[in-house]
Design a protein around this motif. Structure first.
Motif, PDB file in Angstrom:
ATOM      1  N   ARG A 159      -0.948 -16.279 -31.713  1.00 43.08           N
ATOM      2  CA  ARG A 159      -2.042 -16.772 -30.862  1.00 43.08           C
ATOM      3  C   ARG A 159      -1.846 -18.248 -30.562  1.00 43.08           C
ATOM      4  O   ARG A 159      -2.021 -18.710 -29.436  1.00 43.08           O
ATOM      5  CB  ARG A 159      -3.394 -16.613 -31.568  1.00 43.08           C
ATOM      6  CG  ARG A 159      -4.026 -15.261 -31.419  1.00 43.08           C
ATOM      7  CD  ARG A 159      -5.291 -15.197 -32.248  1.00 43.08           C
ATOM      8  NE  ARG A 159      -6.417 -15.753 -31.531  1.00 43.08           N
ATOM      9  CZ  ARG A 159      -7.522 -16.211 -32.100  1.00 43.08           C
ATOM     10  NH1 ARG A 159      -7.646 -16.223 -33.414  1.00 43.08           N
ATOM     11  NH2 ARG A 159      -8.513 -16.670 -31.380  1.00 43.08           N
ATOM     12  N   CYS A 160      -1.481 -18.982 -31.596  1.00 44.63           N
ATOM     13  CA  CYS A 160      -1.298 -20.426 -31.440  1.00 44.63           C
ATOM     14  C   CYS A 160      -0.101 -20.731 -30.549  1.00 44.63           C
ATOM     15  O   CYS A 160      -0.190 -21.558 -29.643  1.00 44.63           O
ATOM     16  CB  CYS A 160      -1.154 -21.070 -32.816  1.00 44.63           C
ATOM     17  SG  CYS A 160      -1.466 -22.841 -32.783  1.00 44.63           S
ATOM     18  N   ALA A 161       0.996 -20.035 -30.783  1.00 43.92           N
ATOM     19  CA  ALA A 161       2.201 -20.269 -29.982  1.00 43.92           C
ATOM     20  C   ALA A 161       1.942 -19.941 -28.512  1.00 43.92           C
ATOM     21  O   ALA A 161       2.344 -20.687 -27.608  1.00 43.92           O
ATOM     22  CB  ALA A 161       3.365 -19.429 -30.515  1.00 43.92           C
ATOM     23  N   VAL A 162       1.254 -18.828 -28.264  1.00 43.02           N
ATOM     24  CA  VAL A 162       0.930 -18.437 -26.887  1.00 43.02           C
ATOM     25  C   VAL A 162       0.011 -19.468 -26.244  1.00 43.02           C
ATOM     26  O   VAL A 162       0.182 -19.850 -25.092  1.00 43.02           O
ATOM     27  CB  VAL A 162       0.273 -17.030 -26.856  1.00 43.02           C
ATOM     28  CG1 VAL A 162      -0.378 -16.747 -25.507  1.00 43.02           C
ATOM     29  CG2 VAL A 162       1.306 -15.961 -27.166  1.00 43.02           C
ATOM     30  N   SER A 163      -0.954 -19.938 -27.017  1.00 46.18           N
ATOM     31  CA  SER A 163      -1.881 -20.949 -26.519  1.00 46.18           C
ATOM     32  C   SER A 163      -1.134 -22.199 -26.067  1.00 46.18           C
ATOM     33  O   SER A 163      -1.428 -22.774 -25.014  1.00 46.18           O
ATOM     34  CB  SER A 163      -2.888 -21.317 -27.615  1.00 46.18           C
ATOM     35  OG  SER A 163      -4.013 -21.953 -27.061  1.00 46.18           O
ATOM     36  N   GLU A 164      -0.153 -22.612 -26.849  1.00 45.16           N
ATOM     37  CA  GLU A 164       0.638 -23.792 -26.490  1.00 45.16           C
ATOM     38  C   GLU A 164       1.414 -23.556 -25.198  1.00 45.16           C
ATOM     39  O   GLU A 164       1.424 -24.402 -24.308  1.00 45.16           O
ATOM     40  CB  GLU A 164       1.633 -24.139 -27.616  1.00 45.16           C
ATOM     41  CG  GLU A 164       1.010 -24.473 -28.957  1.00 45.16           C
ATOM     42  CD  GLU A 164       0.177 -25.740 -28.953  1.00 45.16           C
ATOM     43  OE1 GLU A 164       0.300 -26.559 -28.010  1.00 45.16           O
ATOM     44  OE2 GLU A 164      -0.611 -25.922 -29.902  1.00 45.16           O
ATOM     45  N   ALA A 165       2.047 -22.387 -25.108  1.00 48.56           N
ATOM     46  CA  ALA A 165       2.871 -22.092 -23.930  1.00 48.56           C
ATOM     47  C   ALA A 165       2.015 -22.000 -22.670  1.00 48.56           C
ATOM     48  O   ALA A 165       2.376 -22.532 -21.613  1.00 48.56           O
ATOM     49  CB  ALA A 165       3.646 -20.792 -24.147  1.00 48.56           C
ATOM     50  N   VAL A 166       0.884 -21.345 -22.772  1.00 48.80           N
ATOM     51  CA  VAL A 166       0.000 -21.186 -21.614  1.00 48.80           C
ATOM     52  C   VAL A 166      -0.592 -22.530 -21.194  1.00 48.80           C
ATOM     53  O   VAL A 166      -0.645 -22.855 -20.007  1.00 48.80           O
ATOM     54  CB  VAL A 166      -1.122 -20.161 -21.923  1.00 48.80           C
ATOM     55  CG1 VAL A 166      -2.201 -20.179 -20.853  1.00 48.80           C
ATOM     56  CG2 VAL A 166      -0.536 -18.764 -22.052  1.00 48.80           C
TER      57      VAL A 166
END
Lengths: 107, 146
Positions: B45-52
């Motif tokens: 969730r955190c990694a996706v949040s950063e990428a988005v």
């Protein structure tokens, strides 16, 4: 999904300003909460700033940025900054960012 | 050895910051099919949040655009999440990925995005062409089913 919220608590005796955050602290919500937090800091001019994250269900680097930004403002006022109640996940982010070397971490 | 994915989803949404939470939830819901640990899900969730967030504030610099997410998983429980934008692109990927390097206008994100993506996944790959866009692929192999 919980939108992020901020509740302000101030203890006149100890001059402690507590920002009680809840919900998901990401880029979207951090932008919104930043100005309210800074206004309180400017008006109250506390000796101690506590950022209570015990009810924060999610945080990414924007959340760390929010914490470090408020720490910066507190520093200018000569106030201490503590982060209260970080979850495992948030503790990892504090460590990864090095923020744990700047702010006090309290349970 | 990865062959064809067992399952795959694609998502497109406006590059508005309000959609960052939605993107996290959509990816979490999809990955939840694999019954990940709390920590694994939290990491993704955190990694996706950063990428988005990067796609929105850097790729499109808050001008309208579309963010694309493809999510697939394989037999061996490897998850691959690709976040793509057709925005400004990155001139120097190596420089962009340096810890604490940031071009964030508010100065409050700290340049940690890539470091977090790397720390929370097994592999991070970034492809970009200035003027064309950027795609970030996050790969994480989940622990065996409990």
């Amino acid at each position: 999904m919980q939108t992020a919220d901020i509740k302000i608590e101030y203890d006149e005796k100890s001059k402690t300003l507590t920002l009680v955050l809840s919900g998901e602290l990401d880029h979207h919500s951090a932008g919104r909460l930043r100005s309210e937090a800074d206004r309180e800091l400017a008006v109250k001019r506390p000796k101690h700033l506590i950022i209570d994250v015990s009810s924060v269900s999610f945080m990414d680097s924007s959340g760390i940025g929010f914490i470090l930004g408020r720490y910066g403002k507190a520093e200018l006022l000569g106030a201490t900054t503590s982060v209260k109640g970080p979850s495992q996940q948030i503790q990892r982010l504090l460590l990864l960012s090095g923020a744990n070397k700047l702010v006090n971490i309290i349970k | 050895m990865k062959n064809k994915p067992v399952n795959e989803m694609r998502l497109e949404f406006n590059s508005k910051s309000i959609n960052e939470g939605f993107a996290r939830y959509a990816v979490s819901a999809f990955v939840a099919q694999l019954d990940p640990t709390v920590e694994e899900l939290s990491d993704l969730r955190c990694a996706v949040s950063e990428a988005v967030t990067n796609a929105i504030i850097h790729g499109y610099r808050d001008t309208p655009g579309t963010v694309y997410i493809t999510c697939k998983y394989y037999e061996d429980r490897t998850v691959k999440i690709k976040v793509t934008d057709k925005g400004v692109g990155i001139e120097d990927i190596k420089q962009a990925m340096q810890p604490l390097y940031t071009t964030d206008p508010t100065g409050e994100r700290g340049g940690m995005g890539f470091a977090i993506m790397q720390s929370f996944t097994d592999r991070l790959s970034v492809r970009s062409k200035p003027g064309k866009g950027t795609s970030v692929t996050l790969t994480k192999k989940l622990s065996p089913k409990r």
